[in-house]
Write an enzyme that holds these catalytic residues in place. Structure first.
Site, mmCIF file in Angstrom:
data_model
loop_
_atom_site.group_PDB
_atom_site.id
_atom_site.type_symbol
_atom_site.label_atom_id
_atom_site.label_comp_id
_atom_site.label_asym_id
_atom_site.label_seq_id
_atom_site.Cartn_x
_atom_site.Cartn_y
_atom_site.Cartn_z
ATOM 1 N N HIS A 37 31.110 34.570 41.403
ATOM 2 C CA HIS A 37 30.482 35.937 41.683
ATOM 3 C C HIS A 37 29.478 35.466 42.827
ATOM 4 O O HIS A 37 28.999 36.418 43.835
ATOM 5 C CB HIS A 37 29.538 36.248 40.279
ATOM 6 C CG HIS A 37 30.517 36.965 39.436
ATOM 7 N ND1 HIS A 37 30.816 36.263 38.212
ATOM 8 C CD2 HIS A 37 31.338 37.987 39.260
ATOM 9 C CE1 HIS A 37 31.605 36.771 37.420
ATOM 10 N NE2 HIS A 37 31.945 37.966 38.200
ATOM 11 N N GLN A 148 39.536 36.934 44.637
ATOM 12 C CA GLN A 148 41.194 36.455 44.627
ATOM 13 C C GLN A 148 41.700 36.217 43.346
ATOM 14 O O GLN A 148 42.882 36.298 43.203
ATOM 15 C CB GLN A 148 41.708 35.640 45.860
ATOM 16 C CG GLN A 148 43.036 35.636 46.100
ATOM 17 C CD GLN A 148 43.425 34.317 46.738
ATOM 18 O OE1 GLN A 148 42.948 33.935 47.958
ATOM 19 N NE2 GLN A 148 44.409 33.796 46.368
ATOM 20 N N MET A 184 37.315 29.580 38.508
ATOM 21 C CA MET A 184 35.981 30.087 37.511
ATOM 22 C C MET A 184 36.191 31.324 37.031
ATOM 23 O O MET A 184 36.841 32.264 37.787
ATOM 24 C CB MET A 184 34.919 29.742 38.264
ATOM 25 C CG MET A 184 34.347 28.662 38.751
ATOM 26 S SD MET A 184 32.578 28.468 39.409
ATOM 27 C CE MET A 184 32.390 26.963 39.702
#
Ligand code: PAF
Length: 283
Positions: A37, A148, A184
Protein backbone atom coordinates in the site's frame (compact mmCIF):
# COMPACT_ATOMS: atom_id res chain seq x y z
CA UNK A 1 -4.21 14.90 7.54
CA UNK A 2 -7.97 15.13 7.59
CA UNK A 3 -10.09 12.16 8.64
CA UNK A 4 -13.47 12.10 6.93
CA UNK A 5 -16.10 9.62 8.02
CA UNK A 6 -19.25 10.57 6.16
CA UNK A 7 -20.13 10.20 2.51
CA UNK A 8 -21.54 13.76 2.07
CA UNK A 9 -18.42 15.38 3.67
CA UNK A 10 -16.11 13.33 1.45
CA UNK A 11 -17.98 14.29 -1.70
CA UNK A 12 -18.14 17.96 -0.67
CA UNK A 13 -14.33 18.00 -0.11
CA UNK A 14 -13.64 16.45 -3.52
CA UNK A 15 -16.13 18.66 -5.36
CA UNK A 16 -14.51 21.77 -3.87
CA UNK A 17 -11.01 20.66 -4.94
CA UNK A 18 -12.19 19.67 -8.40
CA UNK A 19 -13.72 23.13 -8.86
CA UNK A 20 -10.29 24.58 -7.97
CA UNK A 21 -8.67 22.45 -10.70
CA UNK A 22 -6.83 20.15 -8.26
CA UNK A 23 -5.89 16.63 -9.47
CA UNK A 24 -7.17 14.06 -6.97
CA UNK A 25 -5.41 10.71 -6.53
CA UNK A 26 -7.08 7.83 -4.73
CA UNK A 27 -5.85 4.60 -3.12
CA UNK A 28 -8.79 2.45 -1.97
CA UNK A 29 -7.87 0.00 0.80
CA UNK A 30 -9.35 -2.17 3.52
CA UNK A 31 -6.66 -0.98 5.95
CA UNK A 32 -4.01 -3.16 7.61
CA UNK A 33 -1.64 -1.20 5.40
CA UNK A 34 1.71 -2.72 4.41
CA UNK A 35 4.59 -1.76 2.15
CA UNK A 36 2.55 -2.69 -0.93
CA UNK A 37 0.00 0.00 0.00
CA UNK A 38 2.84 2.35 0.90
CA UNK A 39 4.23 1.99 -2.63
CA UNK A 40 0.81 2.82 -4.14
CA UNK A 41 0.44 5.83 -1.85
CA UNK A 42 3.93 7.11 -2.66
CA UNK A 43 3.45 6.92 -6.43
CA UNK A 44 0.07 8.55 -6.18
CA UNK A 45 1.51 11.29 -3.95
CA UNK A 46 4.08 12.12 -6.63
CA UNK A 47 1.54 12.20 -9.45
CA UNK A 48 -1.38 14.09 -7.85
CA UNK A 49 -2.01 17.39 -6.09
CA UNK A 50 -4.29 15.87 -3.46
CA UNK A 51 -4.38 12.30 -2.20
CA UNK A 52 -7.23 10.36 -0.61
CA UNK A 53 -6.81 6.90 0.96
CA UNK A 54 -9.97 5.06 1.93
CA UNK A 55 -9.95 2.55 4.76
CA UNK A 56 -13.11 0.48 4.66
CA UNK A 57 -13.42 -3.24 5.38
CA UNK A 58 -16.17 -3.85 2.86
CA UNK A 59 -18.66 -6.42 4.21
CA UNK A 60 -20.13 -6.96 0.73
CA UNK A 61 -16.99 -8.72 -0.54
CA UNK A 62 -16.85 -11.32 2.26
CA UNK A 63 -18.96 -14.48 2.27
CA UNK A 64 -20.59 -15.48 5.59
CA UNK A 65 -17.84 -18.11 6.13
CA UNK A 66 -14.96 -15.67 5.53
CA UNK A 67 -12.90 -13.56 7.90
CA UNK A 68 -14.88 -10.27 8.07
CA UNK A 69 -15.07 -10.06 11.87
CA UNK A 70 -11.43 -11.00 12.41
CA UNK A 71 -10.02 -9.00 9.48
CA UNK A 72 -7.13 -6.92 10.95
CA UNK A 73 -8.09 -3.31 11.76
CA UNK A 74 -4.98 -1.53 13.12
CA UNK A 75 -6.48 1.91 12.50
CA UNK A 76 -3.97 3.96 14.56
CA UNK A 77 -1.03 2.37 12.69
CA UNK A 78 -2.78 2.85 9.33
CA UNK A 79 -3.41 6.53 10.02
CA UNK A 80 0.23 6.97 11.09
CA UNK A 81 1.42 5.43 7.80
CA UNK A 82 -0.91 7.73 5.84
CA UNK A 83 0.36 10.77 7.77
CA UNK A 84 3.99 9.76 7.13
CA UNK A 85 3.32 9.48 3.41
CA UNK A 86 1.63 12.87 3.13
CA UNK A 87 -1.94 11.66 2.53
CA UNK A 88 -4.41 14.57 2.59
CA UNK A 89 -7.56 12.67 3.51
CA UNK A 90 -8.18 9.34 5.16
CA UNK A 91 -11.75 8.42 4.23
CA UNK A 92 -13.12 6.02 6.85
CA UNK A 93 -16.82 5.52 6.17
CA UNK A 94 -19.00 3.29 8.34
CA UNK A 95 -20.76 0.20 6.95
CA UNK A 96 -24.09 1.96 7.58
CA UNK A 97 -22.91 5.05 5.70
CA UNK A 98 -21.91 2.99 2.67
CA UNK A 99 -24.83 0.56 2.80
CA UNK A 100 -27.86 2.22 4.37
CA UNK A 101 -30.87 0.05 5.23
CA UNK A 102 -32.58 0.74 1.87
CA UNK A 103 -29.48 -0.17 -0.21
CA UNK A 104 -30.25 -2.47 -3.19
CA UNK A 105 -27.94 -2.04 -6.18
CA UNK A 106 -25.25 -4.62 -6.97
CA UNK A 107 -22.66 -4.10 -9.72
CA UNK A 108 -21.39 -7.24 -11.48
CA UNK A 109 -18.71 -7.79 -14.13
CA UNK A 110 -19.70 -11.35 -15.03
CA UNK A 111 -17.11 -12.46 -17.58
CA UNK A 112 -13.94 -11.30 -15.80
CA UNK A 113 -15.35 -12.47 -12.47
CA UNK A 114 -16.28 -15.93 -13.74
CA UNK A 115 -13.08 -17.87 -13.07
CA UNK A 116 -10.31 -18.14 -10.46
CA UNK A 117 -11.07 -15.93 -7.45
CA UNK A 118 -14.60 -15.45 -8.73
CA UNK A 119 -15.20 -19.22 -8.81
CA UNK A 120 -13.59 -19.74 -5.39
CA UNK A 121 -15.36 -16.82 -3.74
CA UNK A 122 -18.89 -16.38 -5.15
CA UNK A 123 -20.21 -12.79 -4.67
CA UNK A 124 -16.71 -11.51 -3.82
CA UNK A 125 -16.25 -9.56 -7.04
CA UNK A 126 -19.81 -8.22 -7.01
CA UNK A 127 -18.94 -6.80 -3.59
CA UNK A 128 -15.69 -5.34 -4.91
CA UNK A 129 -17.30 -3.88 -8.06
CA UNK A 130 -20.13 -2.35 -6.03
CA UNK A 131 -17.91 -0.72 -3.42
CA UNK A 132 -15.35 0.53 -5.97
CA UNK A 133 -18.14 2.11 -8.04
CA UNK A 134 -19.50 3.79 -4.93
CA UNK A 135 -16.06 4.95 -3.77
CA UNK A 136 -15.30 6.44 -7.18
CA UNK A 137 -18.61 8.33 -7.16
CA UNK A 138 -18.00 9.57 -3.61
CA UNK A 139 -14.28 10.46 -3.84
CA UNK A 140 -14.40 11.54 -7.52
CA UNK A 141 -10.68 10.92 -8.15
CA UNK A 142 -8.92 11.66 -11.44
CA UNK A 143 -6.56 8.70 -10.92
CA UNK A 144 -6.83 5.58 -8.73
CA UNK A 145 -4.09 3.10 -7.80
CA UNK A 146 -4.42 -0.65 -7.39
CA UNK A 147 -1.82 -3.39 -6.82
CA UNK A 148 -1.03 -6.09 -9.36
CA UNK A 149 -1.12 -8.57 -6.46
CA UNK A 150 -4.92 -8.74 -6.93
CA UNK A 151 -4.60 -9.20 -10.68
CA UNK A 152 -8.18 -10.25 -11.35
CA UNK A 153 -9.50 -7.40 -9.21
CA UNK A 154 -7.41 -4.92 -11.20
CA UNK A 155 -8.73 -6.34 -14.50
CA UNK A 156 -12.29 -6.12 -13.17
CA UNK A 157 -11.87 -2.50 -12.06
CA UNK A 158 -10.50 -1.52 -15.48
CA UNK A 159 -13.49 -3.16 -17.18
CA UNK A 160 -15.92 -1.53 -14.76
CA UNK A 161 -14.51 1.95 -15.37
CA UNK A 162 -14.63 1.37 -19.13
CA UNK A 163 -18.19 -0.04 -19.16
CA UNK A 164 -19.71 2.53 -16.82
CA UNK A 165 -17.73 5.53 -18.17
CA UNK A 166 -16.55 6.34 -14.68
CA UNK A 167 -13.84 8.67 -15.97
CA UNK A 168 -11.11 7.55 -13.54
CA UNK A 169 -7.65 6.63 -14.83
CA UNK A 170 -6.67 3.26 -13.33
CA UNK A 171 -3.01 2.75 -12.47
CA UNK A 172 -1.73 -0.74 -11.64
CA UNK A 173 1.56 -1.02 -9.72
CA UNK A 174 3.76 -4.12 -9.41
CA UNK A 175 3.42 -6.47 -6.45
CA UNK A 176 5.70 -5.68 -3.51
CA UNK A 177 7.34 -8.81 -2.08
CA UNK A 178 9.08 -9.88 1.10
CA UNK A 179 12.75 -10.79 0.68
CA UNK A 180 11.84 -14.47 0.24
CA UNK A 181 9.36 -13.71 -2.54
CA UNK A 182 6.09 -13.83 -0.60
CA UNK A 183 3.69 -11.23 -2.02
CA UNK A 184 2.73 -8.68 0.63
CA UNK A 185 -0.86 -8.99 1.77
CA UNK A 186 -2.84 -7.85 4.80
CA UNK A 187 -3.78 -11.49 5.36
CA UNK A 188 -0.13 -12.63 5.81
CA UNK A 189 -0.49 -11.76 9.51
CA UNK A 190 -2.73 -14.82 9.88
CA UNK A 191 0.15 -17.20 8.97
CA UNK A 192 1.69 -19.18 11.84
CA UNK A 193 5.50 -19.42 11.88
CA UNK A 194 5.36 -22.77 10.11
CA UNK A 195 2.85 -21.56 7.51
CA UNK A 196 4.93 -18.43 6.94
CA UNK A 197 7.93 -20.70 6.20
CA UNK A 198 5.90 -22.51 3.51
CA UNK A 199 4.19 -19.45 2.03
CA UNK A 200 6.97 -18.38 -0.42
CA UNK A 201 6.50 -21.68 -2.29
CA UNK A 202 3.63 -20.07 -4.20
CA UNK A 203 5.88 -17.41 -5.71
CA UNK A 204 8.52 -20.09 -6.35
CA UNK A 205 5.94 -22.06 -8.32
CA UNK A 206 5.11 -19.01 -10.43
CA UNK A 207 8.80 -18.34 -11.00
CA UNK A 208 9.21 -21.90 -12.34
CA UNK A 209 6.49 -21.15 -14.92
CA UNK A 210 8.03 -17.79 -15.78
CA UNK A 211 11.44 -19.38 -16.33
CA UNK A 212 10.01 -22.10 -18.59
CA UNK A 213 8.22 -19.54 -20.73
CA UNK A 214 11.43 -17.47 -20.98
CA UNK A 215 13.14 -20.72 -22.07
CA UNK A 216 10.57 -20.93 -24.87
CA UNK A 217 8.43 -23.77 -23.51
CA UNK A 218 4.98 -23.19 -25.06
CA UNK A 219 3.03 -26.21 -23.83
CA UNK A 220 0.77 -24.96 -21.05
CA UNK A 221 0.07 -28.44 -19.61
CA UNK A 222 3.83 -28.99 -19.14
CA UNK A 223 4.25 -25.54 -17.56
CA UNK A 224 1.34 -26.04 -15.17
CA UNK A 225 2.63 -29.44 -14.14
CA UNK A 226 6.13 -28.06 -13.47
CA UNK A 227 4.67 -25.16 -11.43
CA UNK A 228 3.10 -27.70 -9.06
CA UNK A 229 6.46 -29.31 -8.24
CA UNK A 230 7.79 -26.82 -5.61
CA UNK A 231 4.45 -27.00 -3.78
CA UNK A 232 4.62 -30.80 -3.57
CA UNK A 233 7.45 -30.38 -1.04
CA UNK A 234 4.79 -29.44 1.52
CA UNK A 235 1.89 -31.91 1.33
CA UNK A 236 -0.25 -29.81 3.71
CA UNK A 237 -0.48 -27.04 1.10
CA UNK A 238 -3.64 -27.34 -0.95
CA UNK A 239 -3.28 -25.96 -4.48
CA UNK A 240 -6.54 -24.36 -5.62
CA UNK A 241 -5.30 -23.33 -9.03
CA UNK A 242 -2.10 -22.67 -10.93
CA UNK A 243 -2.93 -21.46 -14.39
CA UNK A 244 -1.41 -19.87 -17.48
CA UNK A 245 -3.88 -17.31 -18.82
CA UNK A 246 -4.48 -14.57 -21.30
CA UNK A 247 -3.56 -11.39 -19.34
CA UNK A 248 -6.58 -9.43 -20.62
CA UNK A 249 -9.56 -11.78 -20.50
CA UNK A 250 -8.03 -14.17 -17.92
CA UNK A 251 -9.11 -17.19 -19.97
CA UNK A 252 -6.77 -20.23 -19.79
CA UNK A 253 -4.32 -20.37 -22.72
CA UNK A 254 -3.81 -23.63 -24.65
CA UNK A 255 -0.29 -22.52 -25.72
CA UNK A 256 1.78 -19.48 -24.83
CA UNK A 257 2.15 -17.17 -27.82
CA UNK A 258 3.24 -13.62 -26.94
CA UNK A 259 2.36 -12.91 -23.34
CA UNK A 260 0.61 -14.52 -20.40
CA UNK A 261 -0.25 -14.11 -16.77
CA UNK A 262 0.49 -16.93 -14.36
CA UNK A 263 -2.15 -17.07 -11.64
CA UNK A 264 -2.00 -19.09 -8.43
CA UNK A 265 -4.01 -19.65 -5.26
CA UNK A 266 -3.17 -21.99 -2.39
CA UNK A 267 -4.61 -22.78 0.99
CA UNK A 268 -2.07 -23.10 3.81
CA UNK A 269 -3.83 -24.05 7.02
CA UNK A 270 -6.69 -21.58 7.34
CA UNK A 271 -5.00 -18.95 5.16
CA UNK A 272 -5.70 -18.56 1.47
CA UNK A 273 -2.89 -16.92 -0.55
CA UNK A 274 -3.01 -15.63 -4.11
CA UNK A 275 -0.22 -14.41 -6.37
CA UNK A 276 0.52 -13.85 -10.06
CA UNK A 277 3.30 -13.02 -12.49
CA UNK A 278 3.11 -11.40 -15.91
CA UNK A 279 5.30 -12.92 -18.62
CA UNK A 280 6.24 -11.52 -22.00
CA UNK A 281 7.92 -13.76 -24.54
CA UNK A 282 11.31 -12.35 -25.52
CA UNK A 283 11.30 -11.60 -29.26
O1 PAF B 1 -8.06 -4.58 -2.62
C1 PAF B 1 -8.74 -4.18 -1.64
O2 PAF B 1 -8.23 -3.84 -0.59
C2 PAF B 1 -10.26 -4.13 -1.76
O3 PAF B 1 -10.74 -5.19 -2.52
C3 PAF B 1 -10.79 -2.79 -2.28
C4 PAF B 1 -10.34 -2.50 -3.69
C5 PAF B 1 -10.34 -1.66 -1.36
C6 PAF B 1 -12.32 -2.80 -2.29
O4 PAF B 1 -12.83 -3.03 -1.02
Amino acid sequence: MKIIRTVPSMTAWSERLRREGVTIGFVPTMGALHDGHRALIRTSRLRCDALVVSIFVNPAQFSPTEDLSKYPRPIARDRALCREEGVDVCFEPTAGGMYPADFQTIVTVPVIARRWEGAARPHHFAGVATVVTKLFRIVQPHLAWFGQKDYQQAALVRQLVHDLNLGVKIQIRPTVRERDGLAMSSRNVYLSANERRMAPLLSQALRVGRRMIADRVRDVAAIEQAMRQPLKREPTIHVEYLAVCDPDGLEPLPVVATHAVLLGAVQIGSVRLIDNMLVRIPS
